[in-house]
Scaffold this motif. Structure first.
Motif, short mmCIF file in Angstrom:
data_model
loop_
_atom_site.label_atom_id
_atom_site.label_comp_id
_atom_site.label_asym_id
_atom_site.label_seq_id
_atom_site.Cartn_x
_atom_site.Cartn_y
_atom_site.Cartn_z
N SER A 13 0.82 -1.21 0.00
CA SER A 13 0.00 0.00 0.00
C SER A 13 0.85 1.25 0.00
CB SER A 13 -0.92 0.03 1.22
OG SER A 13 -1.75 1.18 1.16
N PHE A 15 0.85 5.33 0.99
CA PHE A 15 0.40 5.94 2.24
C PHE A 15 -0.31 7.27 2.06
CE2 PHE A 15 2.23 2.47 4.16
CZ PHE A 15 1.72 2.42 5.45
N ILE A 19 -3.61 5.40 2.87
CA ILE A 19 -3.72 5.07 4.29
C ILE A 19 -3.86 6.36 5.11
CG2 ILE A 19 -2.59 3.98 6.27
CD1 ILE A 19 -3.52 2.00 4.06
N LEU A 20 -3.07 7.36 4.75
CA LEU A 20 -3.12 8.66 5.43
C LEU A 20 -4.02 9.59 4.62
CD1 LEU A 20 0.69 9.05 6.19
CD2 LEU A 20 -1.09 8.14 7.69
N GLU A 26 -0.39 10.05 10.79
CA GLU A 26 -0.22 8.70 11.32
C GLU A 26 -1.41 7.84 10.92
OE1 GLU A 26 0.51 8.56 15.50
OE2 GLU A 26 1.98 10.16 15.43
N PRO A 27 -1.18 6.54 10.69
CA PRO A 27 -2.30 5.64 10.39
C PRO A 27 -3.22 5.50 11.60
CG PRO A 27 -0.19 4.63 9.82
CD PRO A 27 0.11 5.87 10.61
N THR A 28 -4.44 5.07 11.34
CA THR A 28 -5.40 4.85 12.42
C THR A 28 -5.08 3.55 13.15
OG1 THR A 28 -6.90 3.60 11.00
CG2 THR A 28 -7.21 6.01 11.07
N PHE A 31 -6.07 0.55 11.12
CA PHE A 31 -5.06 0.12 10.15
C PHE A 31 -4.10 -0.86 10.81
CE2 PHE A 31 -0.60 0.67 9.01
CZ PHE A 31 -0.60 0.22 7.70
N ALA A 47 5.10 -1.44 2.76
CA ALA A 47 4.72 -0.03 2.80
C ALA A 47 5.46 0.70 1.69
CB ALA A 47 5.08 0.57 4.16
N LEU A 60 5.39 3.38 11.43
CA LEU A 60 4.83 2.02 11.45
C LEU A 60 5.42 1.12 12.53
CD1 LEU A 60 4.63 1.53 7.60
CD2 LEU A 60 2.80 2.16 9.18
#
Length: 164
Positions: A13, A15, A19-20, A26-28, A31, A47, A60
């Protein structure tokens, strides 16, 4: 995990924007739960980002297992702290490109990415502070880009007023 009857072995993925979302830094927690569960089931997670390794690794570090990082838009691939792949820009070419970008003026700032740090020679000292404290990059401040001690992975330009 299966899709169309085929076992999924690897999840990759991007980011920023994936994801962001909406400027998140920052990721949740969701995630992290999803990726940890997938990895516990034997899936690899990779990543991928234009960001630097230091930034991605720190972002991460809540993941319970080691992951592969594709950083700097593919110029650096890391696993367990080891370089798996590295593409650099030849010093002479990088120097010429930096001079060309600096000639644009108009409130531009450059970031020259190295393997372990990003180099800045900012016109505006606040730029380096934002990159270090808000974006959370590892930054090395220089007086001039001629001081960069390694062949760059990537050269980025930031237009303070937006792209002209």
């Amino acid at each position: 995990m299966r899709i169309n009857g085929k076992r999924i072995t690897t999840i990759v993925s991007d980011f920023d924007g994936t994801i962001l979302k909406k400027g998140a830094m920052e990721p949740t927690e969701e995630f992290f739960r999803i990726i940890d569960k997938a990895m516990e089931e034997g899936h690899w997670f990779i990543a991928a980002s234009g960001r630097q390794y230091f930034n991605m690794y720190n972002m991460l570090n809540k993941l319970k297992k080691e992951i592969v990082y594709i950083c700097e838009n593919g110029c650096l691939v890391m696993y367990k702290g080891e370089v798996l792949h590295k593409e650099t820009i030849e010093q002479d070419l990088a120097g010429g490109l930096i001079k060309e970008l600096q000639a644009q003026g108009g409130g531009t700032e450059l970031i020259v990415s190295g393997e372990k740090t990003c180099y800045v020679a900012p016109h505006n000292p606040g730029f380096a502070d934002v990159m270090e404290h808000k974006v959370k990059y590892h930054i090395t401040r220089l007086k001039s880009f001629a001081e960069v001690p390694e062949e760059p992975l990537k050269i980025s330009i930031h237009y303070l007023e937006g792209i002209p």
